[in-house]
Design a protein around this motif. Structure first.
Motif, PDB file in Angstrom:
ATOM      1  N   GLU A 223      -0.157   6.995  -4.819  1.00 43.38           N
ATOM      2  CA  GLU A 223      -0.920   7.519  -3.695  1.00 43.38           C
ATOM      3  C   GLU A 223      -2.416   7.297  -3.874  1.00 43.38           C
ATOM      4  N   ASP A 224      -2.926   7.412  -5.119  1.00 42.28           N
ATOM      5  CA  ASP A 224      -4.356   7.224  -5.332  1.00 42.28           C
ATOM      6  C   ASP A 224      -4.752   5.754  -5.376  1.00 42.28           C
ATOM      7  N   LYS A 225      -3.751   4.843  -5.207  1.00 44.03           N
ATOM      8  CA  LYS A 225      -4.033   3.413  -5.146  1.00 44.03           C
ATOM      9  C   LYS A 225      -3.850   2.863  -3.736  1.00 44.03           C
ATOM     10  N   LYS A 226      -3.672   3.742  -2.756  1.00 40.33           N
ATOM     11  CA  LYS A 226      -3.458   3.281  -1.384  1.00 40.33           C
ATOM     12  C   LYS A 226      -4.745   2.716  -0.774  1.00 40.33           C
ATOM     13  N   ARG A 227      -5.889   3.153  -1.266  1.00 41.68           N
ATOM     14  CA  ARG A 227      -7.172   2.599  -0.823  1.00 41.68           C
ATOM     15  C   ARG A 227      -8.033   2.448  -2.075  1.00 41.68           C
ATOM     16  N   PHE A 228      -7.975   1.268  -2.651  1.00 42.26           N
ATOM     17  CA  PHE A 228      -8.562   1.135  -3.987  1.00 42.26           C
ATOM     18  C   PHE A 228      -8.838  -0.329  -4.285  1.00 42.26           C
ATOM     19  N   VAL A 229      -9.859  -0.565  -5.093  1.00 44.24           N
ATOM     20  CA  VAL A 229     -10.140  -1.898  -5.607  1.00 44.24           C
ATOM     21  C   VAL A 229      -9.878  -1.868  -7.109  1.00 44.24           C
ATOM     22  N   TYR A 251      -7.479  -5.499  -3.509  1.00 39.19           N
ATOM     23  CA  TYR A 251      -7.986  -4.440  -2.632  1.00 39.19           C
ATOM     24  C   TYR A 251      -6.854  -3.995  -1.725  1.00 39.19           C
ATOM     25  N   TYR A 252      -6.581  -2.700  -1.741  1.00 41.39           N
ATOM     26  CA  TYR A 252      -5.506  -2.157  -0.906  1.00 41.39           C
ATOM     27  C   TYR A 252      -6.034  -1.014  -0.063  1.00 41.39           C
ATOM     28  N   SER A 253      -5.622  -1.022   1.176  1.00 38.38           N
ATOM     29  CA  SER A 253      -5.857   0.092   2.092  1.00 38.38           C
ATOM     30  C   SER A 253      -4.653   0.152   3.025  1.00 38.38           C
ATOM     31  N   PRO A 254      -4.492   1.228   3.778  1.00 42.58           N
ATOM     32  CA  PRO A 254      -3.307   1.324   4.645  1.00 42.58           C
ATOM     33  C   PRO A 254      -3.151   0.162   5.628  1.00 42.58           C
ATOM     34  N   LYS A 255      -4.265  -0.485   6.022  1.00 41.17           N
ATOM     35  CA  LYS A 255      -4.174  -1.533   7.035  1.00 41.17           C
ATOM     36  C   LYS A 255      -4.608  -2.912   6.536  1.00 41.17           C
ATOM     37  N   THR A 256      -5.216  -2.991   5.365  1.00 46.36           N
ATOM     38  CA  THR A 256      -5.708  -4.284   4.869  1.00 46.36           C
ATOM     39  C   THR A 256      -5.414  -4.408   3.386  1.00 46.36           C
ATOM     40  N   ASN A 257      -4.775  -5.502   3.020  1.00 48.32           N
ATOM     41  CA  ASN A 257      -4.525  -5.813   1.611  1.00 48.32           C
ATOM     42  C   ASN A 257      -5.091  -7.194   1.314  1.00 48.32           C
ATOM     43  N   VAL A 258      -5.859  -7.292   0.245  1.00 55.94           N
ATOM     44  CA  VAL A 258      -6.430  -8.578  -0.170  1.00 55.94           C
ATOM     45  C   VAL A 258      -6.170  -8.743  -1.665  1.00 55.94           C
ATOM     46  N   ASN A 259      -5.602  -9.883  -2.042  1.00 51.83           N
ATOM     47  CA  ASN A 259      -5.315 -10.168  -3.456  1.00 51.83           C
ATOM     48  C   ASN A 259      -5.874 -11.544  -3.802  1.00 51.83           C
ATOM     49  N   PHE A 260      -6.612 -11.613  -4.909  1.00 54.40           N
ATOM     50  CA  PHE A 260      -7.120 -12.895  -5.388  1.00 54.40           C
ATOM     51  C   PHE A 260      -6.695 -13.081  -6.837  1.00 54.40           C
TER      52      PHE A 260
END
Length: 613
Positions: A223-229, A251-260
């Motif tokens: 839960e604490d990683k739902k919006r986190f870098v 980077y994770y958020s409820p509506k945007t996920n970015v992975n590099f």
């Protein structure tokens, strides 16, 4: 002498430590003697300062616990829908103990959520906090500690012996569902529960209609990683210009996920291999399997040996998932890989009359790019639209020098190969659940596949005499070969699923497949004065245009009874094809093709499948 003594002491310590352990094993079954797979067997020492021990029964209901000798332990056995039982065990010696669970008519209370493993239908949920100790760094370290889950050296994941075909993070595909990039890079401290979904279909109302046997693994983030870098960056350097740098950023958020994910190294570590490339070949929903013959493009030269003299690897991957609205999702990934390697092999071959010294030097330069874009539209719970685009491009070169020396006579053959290939795949899918009886699906798919290959050989001595019409009265023999292919595929399929009841289905299919392929080859010799000696007049070379149209209709009947599933049906094909290669040949033919599928499923990991087509 000191090393020998140290080894003996270590062996003595290992034997003594193991002798302080006892084994409790057996089976967990129901009152009808049916094995209960995935039952939880928990060992709770009376001494609360000691850790709990866990076991999960396999598909035969078998469990095994390794316990500390002399402990007083409470063994708790639980299974969803059955009354839990406790067993007091004094760990004085190894024994076998079988347990029988009785079905429960009462509603399960909140203790169920604390079970390490729960099974609900086709979904098995692992509570990872019950298996880890905090020393794990990546997802693969977490999965290796879950009973029944295995991760191989190539990043493949299996559960109870069955391969995971799709990897999800919070319900969304991670880099198109690739398991290797997930298990190697997702940080362990971000992982919450792990779900394994059998008979997976990304369109929920199509589940049960397909004959595919896919399995998905869904990683639920804490839960604490739902919006986190989060992520990690590593860099290292050694002697002789060896270095490695890598970065994994999320980077994770409820509506945007970015992975590099990025990696550059000169230590021979291949981040992206040909095996990995094959898992990024695109695709469509499993209900269309059998109607398409997938070709992923001619990228065969991307595969190469890991036995190298020098290596430089560059890899970068970016994955983005965006929930644009409640009904519209956008996702995509881009992958770029560049591999430069050099290898050297020296051999001495002894024959009856002479000895040959052979040296082979090879240089590879392989560049590969993959881009993928997925659009997903869900207007309501009974409709689904997909638009998928994938582009792949590769530029590869392979330079090789082979030197053979016999009795001071030396001959060298150099070979230069170059491959340029482009692959584009576009498909649009539509799925509609009209009502409880009728479901419709359709897809239109287009593929463009083009590859240009050139090969050049150069040697000072004649080769292949009598096989190629070369002019051997030259100082240097130079042979050039060109091979080009270009394909267009346009496919369309429409399916109707009639669910008479839960056990009887009738499927109807209509579709059309069109293929156009151009194939061109040319062989020639480059003379000393740079003039071209073409081999076309001696029967070499091709210039072929091929067209095929396949119009097909199919009807199938599928029924289930007990552990048996049977599907039988027939396809009628009208084939029209034309070959233009002087002369032009045209043909037309109707073909009726029956097929038959039978499955006997004893449990999730044991089944017999008979497939005829």
């Amino acid at each position: 002498m000191n090393r020998t003594l140290l080894c003996l002491l270590f062996l003595l310590f290992a034997i003594t430590s193991y002798s302080q352990k006892v084994t409790l094993s057996g089976t967990v079954k129901d009152s009808l003697q049916n094995p209960l797979p995935y039952a939880n067997v928990i060992a709770k020492p009376k001494d609360v300062s000691k850790n709990l021990q866990f076991a999960i029964t396999d598909n035969e209901g078998y469990y095994k616990l390794i316990l500390q000798k002399g402990d007083s332990i409470t063994i708790s056995i639980s299974y969803l829908g059955y009354k839990p039982i406790d067993y007091q065990f004094e760990a004085s010696k190894s024994i076998k103990k079988d347990f029988i669970l009785q079905q429960s008519s009462e509603q399960l209370d909140e203790v169920v959520i604390e079970m390490p493993v729960t099974v609900r239908g086709d979904t098995t949920t692992y509570k990872t906090s019950k298996f880890i100790d905090g020393s794990e760094r990546k997802l693969k370290n977490v999965l290796k500690k879950i009973p029944g889950v295995e991760v191989d050296k190539n990043g493949g994941v299996t559960v109870q012996g069955k391969k995971v075909t799709k990897m999800l993070v919070d319900g969304k595909k991670f880099f198109g569902g690739n398991s290797k990039l997930a298990v190697e890079n997702i940080p362990a401290d971000a992982v919450g529960n792990v779900e394994v979904i059998d008979n997976y279909n990304e369109v929920s109302f199509l589940k049960g209609l397909t004959d595919s046997d896919e399995m998905a693994m869904n990683i639920n983030l804490k839960e604490d990683k739902k919006r986190f870098v989060f992520g990690d960056v590593e860099a290292g350097r050694g002697n002789q210009d060896f270095y490695k740098t890598s970065a994994n950023l999320f980077y994770y958020s409820p509506k945007t996920n970015v992975n590099f994910i990025g990696n550059i190294n000169t230590i021979g570590e291949k981040t992206f291999t040909f095996r990995d490339y094959m898992s990024f070949s695109g695709g469509m929903n499993a209900i269309f399997s059998g109607n398409f013959n997938w070709k992923g493009g001619d990228f065969s030269q991307f595969m190469q040996s890991n036995d190298v003299l020098s290596s430089q690897q560059k890899f970068g991957a970016l994955n983005i998932t965006k929930v644009a609205t409640e009904k519209f999702d956008v996702s995509g990934y881009a992958i770029l890989s560049n591999s430069k390697t050099a290898s050297l092999a020296e051999n001495q071959n002894e024959y009856t009359a002479f000895t040959e010294d052979r040296t082979r030097k090879t240089n590879f330069d392989n560049l590969l790019g993959i881009g993928n874009l997925n659009l997903e539209y869900t207007p309501n719970s009974k409709s689904k639209f997909y638009a998928r685009t994938q582009v792949k491009r590769t530029n590869n070169s392979n330079n090789q020098s082979l030197t053979s020396s016999i009795n001071n006579n030396t001959n060298t053959i150099t070979t230069d190969r170059v491959l340029t290939a482009t692959y584009i795949n576009q498909n649009i899918e539509w799925h509609k659940r009209q009502n409880d009886k009728h479901t419709f699906s359709s897809v239109v798919n287009y593929i463009f596949d083009k590859s240009d290959k050139t090969a050049f050989w150069e040697t000072q001595d004649p080769i292949l005499q009598g096989l190629i019409p070369a002019d051997n009265n030259q100082n240097v023999l130079r042979i050039n070969q060109l091979k080009n292919t270009q394909e267009h595929n346009i496919d369309a399929v429409f399916k109707h699923f009639w669910e008479i009841n839960n056990s009887n289905h009738i499927y109807t299919t209509i579709g059309n497949k069109f293929l156009q392929e151009d194939f061109f080859t040319e062989d020639s010799q480059i003379l000393d004065d740079d003039a071209i000696n073409s081999f076309n007049n001696d029967g070499f070379g091709n210039n072929l245009n091929f067209r095929l149209n396949d119009l097909f209709f199919g009807v199938h009947y599928k029924f289930r009874t007990g552990i048996f599933t049977v599907k039988q049906g027939v396809y009628a094909h009208q084939y029209r094809w034309e070959t233009n290669q002087n002369p032009t040949i045209s043909k037309n033919k109707w073909v009726v093709l029956p097929d038959f599928l039978a499955k006997i499923e004893f449990n999730k990991s044991k089944k017999i499948t008979i497939n005829y087509n």
